[in-house]
Scaffold this active site. Structure first.
Site, short mmCIF file in Angstrom:
data_model
loop_
_atom_site.label_atom_id
_atom_site.label_comp_id
_atom_site.label_asym_id
_atom_site.label_seq_id
_atom_site.Cartn_x
_atom_site.Cartn_y
_atom_site.Cartn_z
N PHE A 139 -15.32 11.23 11.56
CA PHE A 139 -16.56 11.89 11.18
C PHE A 139 -16.88 11.57 9.72
CE2 PHE A 139 -14.18 14.32 14.30
CZ PHE A 139 -15.12 14.51 15.31
N SER B 200 -16.00 13.41 21.33
CA SER B 200 -15.43 14.23 20.26
C SER B 200 -16.55 14.86 19.44
CB SER B 200 -14.54 13.40 19.35
OG SER B 200 -13.40 12.93 20.04
N CYS C 132 -11.65 18.45 15.26
CA CYS C 132 -12.05 17.50 16.30
C CYS C 132 -11.66 18.04 17.67
CB CYS C 132 -11.37 16.15 16.05
SG CYS C 132 -11.78 14.90 17.29
N THR D 188 -12.68 18.08 22.12
CA THR D 188 -13.19 17.24 23.20
C THR D 188 -14.15 18.02 24.10
OG1 THR D 188 -11.15 15.95 23.21
CG2 THR D 188 -12.54 15.81 25.17
N ALA E 66 -6.48 24.47 21.98
CA ALA E 66 -5.07 24.71 22.29
C ALA E 66 -4.47 25.77 21.36
CB ALA E 66 -4.28 23.41 22.17
N HIS F 299 -8.89 16.58 11.51
CA HIS F 299 -7.53 17.12 11.64
C HIS F 299 -7.32 18.10 10.48
CE1 HIS F 299 -6.38 13.09 13.76
NE2 HIS F 299 -7.13 13.88 14.51
N THR G 228 -17.57 17.98 -2.88
CA THR G 228 -16.92 17.44 -4.08
C THR G 228 -16.19 18.55 -4.82
OG1 THR G 228 -18.64 15.76 -4.31
CG2 THR G 228 -17.29 16.21 -6.25
#
Length: 235
Positions: free
Chosen positions: A2, A47, A54, A56, A72, A110, A156
């Site tokens: 991304f 995704s 991320c 699905t 999960a 992640h 930033t």
């Protein structure tokens, strides 16, 4: 992959227990609506970044106005997705295409840790957010003027304070405040944090270099860094 440029804000319309009997249970299926603009080209298995995580696509309606993702148990523990409720708003971004402009930075989706908002301070029409990571060891990757991803938004870093009570700051301009859910968060709220992957690669490369040239003696690196810091402090 991304960019950290949030495309739209969606709404959690339902949460249902996920059938995870093979992994011990505890997962959740999220239905996210009010996001038709990012579903025009959606396919099963795509995704989508939900608050920087991320996930699905497992289902979507024929009119492409909502979609479902499974979360999960491990993801619920390591992100703020476990605190979502019906009508919660979330930042959304589709995975990049080959021709996408890289307006933000490389974001994996992640989440490394959760950070707690310590304070929100107005600065004219901007907002300064001070945040403290749950795992303080990630602070070594956060540098002033570098990138950090908060709830999926590329921002930033404007200030870094290390130490046992370490924290960092980011500034949200007026335009950004209108585009991401993070702007509405208050002290005590949690945000998902993904550090810039470049920092991890640099660290691993340096460790590998010294392991090969100095017999694994990292004290040489520590002395070199200390010398550089001392020289900077004398200026």
């Amino acid at each position: 992959m991304f960019t950290g440029l949030v495309e739209t804000i969606g709404t959690v319309s339902s949460l249902e227990p996920l059938d995870t009997s093979s992994s011990g249970g505890g997962g959740t299926s999220l239905t996210i609506s009010n996001c038709a603009e990012i579903l025009t080209d959606v396919h099963l298995g795509d995704s989508i970044s939900v608050n920087g995580t991320c996930l699905t696509v497992t289902t979507f309606d024929t009119d492409k106005t909502w979609f479902k993702v499974g979360v999960a148990p491990e993801t619920l523990r390591r992100t703020n997705l476990g605190s979502l409720r019906t009508n919660s708003r979330v930042n959304l971004e589709r995975a990049v295409l080959g021709e996408t402009r890289m307006g933000g930075h490389f974001v994996q989706g992640h989440v490394d840790t959760i950070a707690t908002v310590l304070s929100v301070t107005p600065d004219e029409n901007a907002l300064v957010f001070r945040l403290q990571p749950r795992e303080l060891q990630v602070m070594r990757y956060i540098v002033e003027k570098g990138y950090v991803t908060l709830d999926g938004a590329s921002l930033t870093v404007t200030k870094v304070v290390d130490g046992p009570e370490g924290y960092f700051e980011v500034m949200l301009i007026a335009y950004t405040q209108e585009k991401i859910v993070t702007a509405a968060k208050k002290p005590g709220d949690d945000v998902n944090v993904e550090i810039d992957i470049v920092g991890k690669y640099v660290e691993k490369s340096v460790e590998g270099y010294f392991a090969g040239t100095a017999g694994g003696d990292m004290s040489i690196l520590e002395k070199m860094v200390s010398r550089i810091v001392d020289e900077k402090l004398k200026r």
